[in-house]
Motif scaffolding. Structure first.
Motif, mmCIF file in Angstrom:
data_model
loop_
_atom_site.group_PDB
_atom_site.id
_atom_site.type_symbol
_atom_site.label_atom_id
_atom_site.label_comp_id
_atom_site.label_asym_id
_atom_site.label_seq_id
_atom_site.Cartn_x
_atom_site.Cartn_y
_atom_site.Cartn_z
ATOM 1 N N VAL A 197 0.851 -1.190 0.000
ATOM 2 C CA VAL A 197 0.000 0.000 0.000
ATOM 3 C C VAL A 197 0.891 1.245 0.000
ATOM 4 O O VAL A 197 1.809 1.346 0.811
ATOM 5 C CB VAL A 197 -0.919 0.010 1.241
ATOM 6 N N PRO A 198 0.658 2.188 -0.925
ATOM 7 C CA PRO A 198 1.492 3.403 -0.992
ATOM 8 C C PRO A 198 1.193 4.356 0.158
ATOM 9 O O PRO A 198 0.214 5.103 0.125
ATOM 10 C CB PRO A 198 1.132 4.013 -2.348
ATOM 11 N N VAL A 199 2.011 4.345 1.188
ATOM 12 C CA VAL A 199 1.804 5.137 2.401
ATOM 13 C C VAL A 199 2.544 6.461 2.288
ATOM 14 O O VAL A 199 3.731 6.501 1.955
ATOM 15 C CB VAL A 199 2.274 4.360 3.646
ATOM 16 N N GLU A 200 1.827 7.551 2.580
ATOM 17 C CA GLU A 200 2.430 8.875 2.580
ATOM 18 C C GLU A 200 3.103 9.172 3.918
ATOM 19 O O GLU A 200 4.225 9.669 3.976
ATOM 20 C CB GLU A 200 1.359 9.930 2.307
ATOM 21 N N SER A 201 2.415 8.862 5.024
ATOM 22 C CA SER A 201 2.971 9.140 6.339
ATOM 23 C C SER A 201 2.289 8.279 7.393
ATOM 24 O O SER A 201 1.172 7.794 7.198
ATOM 25 C CB SER A 201 2.808 10.621 6.699
ATOM 26 N N VAL A 202 2.988 8.079 8.506
ATOM 27 C CA VAL A 202 2.451 7.373 9.670
ATOM 28 C C VAL A 202 2.717 8.240 10.891
ATOM 29 O O VAL A 202 3.841 8.700 11.090
ATOM 30 C CB VAL A 202 3.088 5.986 9.851
ATOM 31 N N SER A 203 1.687 8.484 11.699
ATOM 32 C CA SER A 203 1.830 9.367 12.859
ATOM 33 C C SER A 203 1.270 8.704 14.105
ATOM 34 O O SER A 203 0.337 7.886 14.035
ATOM 35 C CB SER A 203 1.082 10.690 12.633
ATOM 36 N N ASP A 204 1.823 9.080 15.252
ATOM 37 C CA ASP A 204 1.278 8.632 16.531
ATOM 38 C C ASP A 204 -0.101 9.239 16.752
ATOM 39 O O ASP A 204 -0.436 10.291 16.202
ATOM 40 C CB ASP A 204 2.186 9.067 17.680
ATOM 41 N N THR A 205 -0.913 8.600 17.583
ATOM 42 C CA THR A 205 -2.178 9.158 18.061
ATOM 43 C C THR A 205 -2.159 9.100 19.585
ATOM 44 O O THR A 205 -1.306 8.433 20.174
ATOM 45 C CB THR A 205 -3.387 8.358 17.540
#
Length: 251
Positions: free
Chosen positions: A43-51
């Protein structure tokens, strides 16, 4: 002496454990962005961030879609994330969208916008995706002098609602290429299609694609200073009220 060594050893072990856990947690977003697959396909992921939720991460795809995932991509949650606070529910997903919208709009050079502002320094700035062939955009533009009188500047961006091959796109390209954008823009909003502007490199296509990325689905699309986007026509007094400004009949 032995007791001291034992305490030091335990303390060192605790520090190593904390550092190991922190390193593992910090590596999770990178692992998600590199290894996330659905139906066996990457899957083409742009960004991953904490929540704020432990073990749950916000994943933004290059297509613009956002969802939430556990650390290894085994479970997904699609929808908005809310914080349940004493003063009510807070839509954290929408807050993140608003912030990103503001950041991307702030990067646009001022000379790529059609700007209407009053004589005084503006108290607030509205960014508006518009189409010169849109009836409700015409109605909104009639409110601009009133907005300016209340200290609200309007910065227009092009969003040809029928696509880049439409008459609206061609007219807006001519507006952006004209020597006097404000005058040509207002004339176009009054039904006088520009005919004598030269061809030039213009930002209409880029602004259209930016609007799509930011969730614009129609015109006018009004972006408030905090990044919230209001779809459709809104009268000047109501906009001023939303901005917390005086709506007195000045000017």
């Amino acid at each position: 002496m032995h007791r001291t060594r034992r305490i030091l050893s335990l303390g060192l072990a605790a520090v190593i454990t904390v550092l190991t856990v922190a390193t593992a947690q910090a590596a999770v977003p990178e692992a998600l962005s590199q290894d996330l697959t659905v139906n066996g396909k990457p899957v083409p992921v742009e960004s991953v961030s904490d929540t704020p939720m432990q073990g749950i991460y916000e994943v933004r795809l290059k297509s613009g879609e956002t969802f939430y995932s556990d650390a290894d991509g085994s479970f997904f949650v699609v929808g908005d994330l809310f914080a349940n606070r004493e003063d009510g529910l807070v839509n954290l997903t929408q807050q993140a969208r608003n912030g990103e919208r503001n950041q991307r709009l702030a990067k646009l050079p001022e000379d790529e916008r059609v700007i209407f502002r009053g004589a005084e320094e503006p108290k607030a700035v509205l960014r508006v995706f518009t189409d010169v062939t849109c009836p409700y955009c015409h109605k909104f533009h009639e409110e601009v002098p009133r907005l300016n009188a209340m200290g609200i500047a309007v910065e227009y961006l092009a969003f040809p609602r029928s696509g880049l091959g439409s008459a609206g796109a061609r007219q807006m390209a001519q507006v952006w290429c004209s020597d006097n954008r404000q005058e040509t823009f207002t004339a176009a909003m009054n039904g006088e299609a520009p005919t004598n502007a030269p061809d030039c490199d213009n930002p209409v296509a880029d602004q259209y694609h930016l609007g799509l990325d930011l969730g614009v689905q129609g015109t006018p699309a009004i972006v408030l200073p905090d990044g919230r986007m209001i779809p459709g026509y809104v009268p000047a007094e109501r906009l001023a009220g939303m901005l917390g400004l005086d709506t007195g009949k000045s000017g």
